[in-house]
Write an enzyme that holds these catalytic residues in place. Structure first.
Site, PDB file in Angstrom:
ATOM      1  N   HIS B 231       0.872  -0.971  -0.018  1.00 15.27           N
ATOM      2  CA  HIS B 231      -0.040  -0.051  -0.058  1.00 15.27           C
ATOM      3  C   HIS B 231       0.868   1.289  -0.037  1.00 15.27           C
ATOM      4  O   HIS B 231       0.748   1.999  -0.913  1.00 15.27           O
ATOM      5  CB  HIS B 231      -1.224   0.001   1.228  1.00 15.27           C
ATOM      6  CG  HIS B 231      -2.070   1.005   0.732  1.00 15.27           C
ATOM      7  ND1 HIS B 231      -3.000   1.177  -0.046  1.00 15.27           N
ATOM      8  CD2 HIS B 231      -2.064   2.601   1.397  1.00 15.27           C
ATOM      9  CE1 HIS B 231      -3.503   2.143  -0.292  1.00 15.27           C
ATOM     10  NE2 HIS B 231      -3.034   2.966   0.597  1.00 15.27           N
ATOM     11  N   TYR B 235       1.544   5.424  -2.334  1.00 16.11           N
ATOM     12  CA  TYR B 235       2.100   6.874  -1.976  1.00 16.11           C
ATOM     13  C   TYR B 235       3.452   7.163  -2.530  1.00 16.11           C
ATOM     14  O   TYR B 235       3.792   8.427  -2.773  1.00 16.11           O
ATOM     15  CB  TYR B 235       1.971   7.242  -0.449  1.00 16.11           C
ATOM     16  CG  TYR B 235       0.675   6.920  -0.159  1.00 16.11           C
ATOM     17  CD1 TYR B 235      -0.404   7.979  -0.683  1.00 16.11           C
ATOM     18  CD2 TYR B 235      -0.017   5.762   0.471  1.00 16.11           C
ATOM     19  CE1 TYR B 235      -1.777   7.859  -0.397  1.00 16.11           C
ATOM     20  CE2 TYR B 235      -1.294   5.762   0.724  1.00 16.11           C
ATOM     21  CZ  TYR B 235      -2.211   6.663   0.488  1.00 16.11           C
ATOM     22  OH  TYR B 235      -3.619   6.564   0.627  1.00 16.11           O
ATOM     23  N   HIS B 382     -10.273   1.470 -10.277  1.00 20.64           N
ATOM     24  CA  HIS B 382      -9.850   2.415  -9.308  1.00 20.64           C
ATOM     25  C   HIS B 382      -8.406   2.909  -9.488  1.00 20.64           C
ATOM     26  O   HIS B 382      -8.066   3.813  -9.508  1.00 20.64           O
ATOM     27  CB  HIS B 382     -10.000   1.758  -7.703  1.00 20.64           C
ATOM     28  CG  HIS B 382      -9.196   2.410  -6.993  1.00 20.64           C
ATOM     29  ND1 HIS B 382      -9.744   3.695  -6.423  1.00 20.64           N
ATOM     30  CD2 HIS B 382      -8.255   1.934  -6.037  1.00 20.64           C
ATOM     31  CE1 HIS B 382      -8.631   4.063  -5.593  1.00 20.64           C
ATOM     32  NE2 HIS B 382      -7.749   3.042  -5.394  1.00 20.64           N
ATOM     33  N   PHE B 383      -7.483   1.653  -9.654  1.00 21.81           N
ATOM     34  CA  PHE B 383      -6.077   2.202  -9.624  1.00 21.81           C
ATOM     35  C   PHE B 383      -5.600   2.915 -10.866  1.00 21.81           C
ATOM     36  O   PHE B 383      -4.766   3.480 -10.891  1.00 21.81           O
ATOM     37  CB  PHE B 383      -5.174   1.128  -8.941  1.00 21.81           C
ATOM     38  CG  PHE B 383      -5.010  -0.116  -9.648  1.00 21.81           C
ATOM     39  CD1 PHE B 383      -4.518  -0.330 -10.894  1.00 21.81           C
ATOM     40  CD2 PHE B 383      -5.381  -1.416  -8.900  1.00 21.81           C
ATOM     41  CE1 PHE B 383      -4.175  -1.428 -11.463  1.00 21.81           C
ATOM     42  CE2 PHE B 383      -5.244  -2.604  -9.407  1.00 21.81           C
ATOM     43  CZ  PHE B 383      -4.510  -2.822 -10.736  1.00 21.81           C
ATOM     44  N   HIS B 384      -6.582   2.626 -11.954  1.00 23.00           N
ATOM     45  CA  HIS B 384      -6.292   3.194 -13.256  1.00 23.00           C
ATOM     46  C   HIS B 384      -6.426   4.649 -13.068  1.00 23.00           C
ATOM     47  O   HIS B 384      -5.922   5.336 -13.969  1.00 23.00           O
ATOM     48  CB  HIS B 384      -6.791   2.650 -14.551  1.00 23.00           C
ATOM     49  CG  HIS B 384      -6.069   1.204 -14.697  1.00 23.00           C
ATOM     50  ND1 HIS B 384      -6.215  -0.064 -14.296  1.00 23.00           N
ATOM     51  CD2 HIS B 384      -5.089   1.085 -15.883  1.00 23.00           C
ATOM     52  CE1 HIS B 384      -5.372  -0.871 -15.015  1.00 23.00           C
ATOM     53  NE2 HIS B 384      -4.803  -0.256 -15.848  1.00 23.00           N
ATOM     54  N   ARG B 445     -11.304  -9.511 -11.436  1.00 25.34           N
ATOM     55  CA  ARG B 445      -9.916  -8.881 -11.984  1.00 25.34           C
ATOM     56  C   ARG B 445      -9.089 -10.084 -12.419  1.00 25.34           C
ATOM     57  O   ARG B 445      -9.459 -11.166 -12.069  1.00 25.34           O
ATOM     58  CB  ARG B 445      -9.473  -8.044 -11.035  1.00 25.34           C
ATOM     59  CG  ARG B 445      -8.633  -8.683  -9.542  1.00 25.34           C
ATOM     60  CD  ARG B 445      -8.175  -8.010  -8.707  1.00 25.34           C
ATOM     61  NE  ARG B 445      -6.952  -7.119  -9.124  1.00 25.34           N
ATOM     62  CZ  ARG B 445      -6.120  -6.477  -8.367  1.00 25.34           C
ATOM     63  NH1 ARG B 445      -6.610  -6.606  -7.023  1.00 25.34           N
ATOM     64  NH2 ARG B 445      -5.119  -5.852  -8.655  1.00 25.34           N
ATOM     65  N   ARG B 446      -7.969  -9.545 -13.275  1.00 25.92           N
ATOM     66  CA  ARG B 446      -6.865 -10.669 -13.347  1.00 25.92           C
ATOM     67  C   ARG B 446      -7.294 -11.569 -13.998  1.00 25.92           C
ATOM     68  O   ARG B 446      -6.781 -13.056 -13.520  1.00 25.92           O
ATOM     69  CB  ARG B 446      -6.153 -10.799 -12.141  1.00 25.92           C
ATOM     70  CG  ARG B 446      -5.605  -9.288 -11.435  1.00 25.92           C
ATOM     71  CD  ARG B 446      -4.888  -9.933 -10.395  1.00 25.92           C
ATOM     72  NE  ARG B 446      -3.606  -9.226 -10.428  1.00 25.92           N
ATOM     73  CZ  ARG B 446      -2.815  -9.166  -8.986  1.00 25.92           C
ATOM     74  NH1 ARG B 446      -3.039  -9.959  -8.216  1.00 25.92           N
ATOM     75  NH2 ARG B 446      -1.786  -8.199  -8.930  1.00 25.92           N
TER      76      ARG B 446
END
Lengths: 189, 571
Positions: B231, B235, B382-384, B445-446
């Protein structure tokens, strides 16, 4: 330290939002009774599942009126049993573990969802109110055949439902059916 | 001719370091983007060039090249530039700098070769473990050793920047740390703490295991150590984007940063809160008590605070810039912004997308709502938005501003740059929205296959076929955009026109550092508190995981086992 008035206002509103989010989750846990998958399932030896009670003959067991336990073994690249049949209006506790690598277990379209980690047992309790057909998918990449790993869950009218193996009717179970609230909260699967 | 106060003339050596880091980043970006195109077309069943079993090799390459190589090489370049520019002095030792660049590059090459080996069945080498490389899925030792070398390279980079800072400090006792350097140092402190998890996982468990020297480690333990790092790494990607938003974007908008003290507070909060949250990736893991998950959840929610503060400061700074340029009215100032500048528009669109990504992230962070979306295609949706747009698009936009500064060449084409950043935004709207909606319908996903024969995924609106077309269409737009970016930057590097307007100075903040207490600059204190928070959040869960199944529980086997061939090679 100099902080502009608008900044103070924004900071206050942000903190309020954060506390609000945390409150909704606390409400979900306490009010709606959503229980997280946790460490209750315990540990097993993934090579010895054939000699482990429940996982030696995975499938549905009736443990009380309207209450069932389902043991499921995940492996590259299938779930065993391949099809699970349950009656509607039942409270079902799944015990899922893996024989090899990390898998996932999700009843599609519901919030019955857990990771399946070899050596650990995932325990989750779900309510099925209405008849329906659901897919179960492995949602964690588990190797080159991952996309073929799926099975079925059939929730039948109670009148049409017969246990595939009706010899196993226990009462009380092993102390697992009483305390667990539904993982689905207000809206059941 | 370039002005004497331009970065390239003042620091030709650092400019060369940054160019070399950017080159690796952009090559990784190009290959990773191509893999992304293959996936977008394959899993939507539009065009299938590979067997589904090879899909995961391409997916590993996509994840590792974009999330690790592109992001970290680029941010190392940004940090090398920012630390030098703001301290106004070069790093202490040139060989040391090249040493960490070499370590990172060699590690990357080793990991990349081991992944590509998966496409050559005769090679015995493979690393189809995706970005989340925990046991018992096993990669070739080359993958783990390369990874370890790469991480060590990033540590040495951090040490290089700290030595540069300490040299500055001995010449400037009692002065406030310049803002950009402050951001670099706090981010690297966070990174040192965060990478402890992955270092233990890789060095203590995965390397000895993949070499056949030790038995299989506890899968839940390696998973937890992975997310200890997995995680905060987000950042690590995001902080350089914030650095550009806080320090470069106000200048491009024509104004000044609104508040220097608040910027420092934001970076300190990220140092403190980034790491003790990793268990929120394990909300539905067995073997971890609910209480630990709850603690991770509250920390995660408080981690929203620095991002919400950033939203305020960045928008306020842009508005100030617009008013300096003659903008007026409640919203009328928006028209006065330099929308034709791809560096500005790219960063502004990236910020807008980050707001959307932040909200979908709050759903993931909501421990019990997460049941609905965990490991569905909602998550890559989300993370795209976050790493795939907030970070990647900021890096591309930042390149349009920074590449002329480290090459001395004029940007090849502003219109192509502008078209490219807008195209990325549109492509991502299509792809990410479809992924979020697919996730709500339960699509995992994946996975290489577009659908499972016995399962009907029920969408809220529109058909699954419709969603697939949107994903494929968005993916194609994104690939075209990536290609245009690489061509534009490549032609810039070969451009014979000297760049103009390269003054290295950045405008001071409206509220300067003198308005904040000096304790904010006490990096030792913040690092210490950060370590204490990590110990509080992780010691009990790790203890109970090891108590549960032990370090090396019986009955676990590697999959696929690559130990035998390697031992044969050694023998």
């Amino acid at each position: 330290m100099h902080v502009h008035d608008y900044e103070k206002l924004w900071l206050g509103a942000s903190l309020l939002l954060i506390v609000g989010f945390i409150s909704t989750i606390v409400y979900g846990a306490v009010g709606a009774g959503v229980v997280m998958v946790n460490d209750e399932g315990g540990q097993v030896n993934p090579s010895e599942l054939g000699n482990t009670t429940g996982f030696d003959d995975p499938g549905v067991t009736k443990v009380g009126p309207g209450e069932y336990e389902v043991h499921i073994v995940a492996m590259q690249f299938a779930f065993r049993p391949g099809t699970v049949e349950l009656p509607a209006n039942s409270t079902v506790t799944f015990y899922v573990t893996s024989r090899d690598v990390v898998h996932g277990f999700q009843v599609v379209g519901t919030n019955a969802n857990t990771m399946v980690i070899p050596g650990e047992v995932s325990k989750l309790t779900v309510e099925f109110d209405d008849p329906g057909e659901y897919g179960i998918v492995c949602h964690e990449y588990c190797g080159s055949g991952h996309h073929g790993m799926a099975s079925e869950l059939l929730v039948k009218e109670p009148s049409n439902f017969t246990m595939q193996d009706d010899t196993q009717t226990q009462t009380g179970g092993n102390g697992t059916t009483n305390a667990t609230a539904t993982a689905t909260g207000g809206e059941s699967a | 001719m370039l002005p004497d106060n331009s970065f390239l003339i003042q620091y030709p050596h650092v400019s060369r370091v940054v160019r070399s880091l950017f080159l690796t980043a952009f090559v990784a970006f190009g290959v990773g983007a191509l893999m992304g195109l293959f996936q977008a077309l394959h899993r939507t069943n539009v065009l299938r060039l590979f067997d589904s079993t090879d899909y995961y090799t391409l997916l590993t390459l996509h994840g590792v090249l974009l999330a690790i190589v592109f992001t970290i090489f680029f941010l190392a370049g940004v940090f090398a530039w920012a630390n030098t520019r703001s301290l106004d002095r070069p790093p202490v030792s040139k060989p040391f700098t090249w040493f960490w660049v070499a370590a990172m590059s060699l590690g990357t090459t080793m990991a990349g070769v081991s992944i590509l080996g998966g496409l050559i069945p005769a090679s015995d080498i493979s690393a189809d473990v995706l970005f989340t490389f925990y046991a018992p899925l096993q990669a070739h030792p080359l993958f783990y050793i390369g990874l370890a070398l790469f991480i060590v390279g990033t540590w040495l980079a951090g040490i290089d920047w700290f030595r540069q800072f300490l040299a500055w400090r001995s010449e400037n006792p009692g002065e406030r740390i310049p803002l950009q350097s402050f951001m670099v140092l706090t981010t690297m402190l966070m990174w040192f703490i965060a990478t402890m998890g992955v270092a233990v996982e890789v060095v203590v468990f995965l390397i000895p295991w993949s070499l056949g020297l030790m038995p299989a480690p506890n899968p839940l333990l390696t998973r937890t150590l992975f997310w200890f790092f997995g995680h905060p790494v987000v950042y690590f990607w995001l902080m350089p984007a914030y650095l550009l938003w806080y320090t470069v974007l106000p200048k491009i908008s024509g104004g000044r940063l609104f508040s220097d003290p608040l910027a420092r507070v934001v970076f300190v909060l990220f140092l403190l809160l980034s790491t003790p949250v990793g268990i929120h990736h394990q909300y539905v893991d067995p073997g971890i008590a609910e209480g630990f998950k709850f603690i991770a959840m509250t920390n995660t929610m408080f981690l929203l605070l620095p991002s919400l503060l950033t939203a305020f400061t960045v928008v306020a700074s842009i508005e100030h810039g617009a008013r300096q340029r003659g903008g007026t009215g409640y919203f009328g100032w928006l028209k006065a912004l330099p929308w034709r500048d791809p560096a500005f528009t790219g960063m502004a669109l990236a910020g807008l997308m980050f707001a959307a990504g932040g909200f979908s992230g709050m759903v993931n962070a909501g421990m019990n709502i997460n049941y609905l979306v965990h490991n569905t295609i909602w998550v890559p949706g989300h993370f795209h938005l976050t790493v795939g747009t907030a970070v990647a698009l900021t890096f591309m936009a930042g390149s349009y501003w920074l590449v002329p500064r480290i090459t001395g060449r004029e940007l090849y084409s502003r219109p192509i740059g502008l078209f490219q950043v807008v195209l990325w935004f549109i492509g991502m709207v299509f792809m990410s929205a479809a992924m979020h909606r697919g996730g709500l319908a339960g699509i995992p996903r994946r996975t290489a296959e577009p659908q499972y024969s016995q399962i009907a995924f029920e969408t809220v609106a529109g058909s699954v076929g419709n969603l697939r077309l949107q994903m494929a269409f968005g993916g194609v737009l994104l690939f075209v955009s990536a290609l245009l970016f690489l061509v534009n930057v490549g032609l810039t590097a070969m451009n014979n026109k000297p760049a103009r307007g390269l003054d290295a100075a950045l405008p001071p903040a409206l509220s300067g550092p003198e308005q904040s207490p000096t304790i904010l600059d006490n990096l030792k204190l913040w690092a210490l508190i950060a370590v204490v928070l990590v110990i509080l959040a992780y010691s009990l869960p790790l203890y109970s995981i090891v108590q549960g199944a032990g370090l090396y529980p019986a009955g676990h086997e590697a999959s696929p086992a690559v130990i035998a061939p390697l031992l044969e090679v050694i023998a």
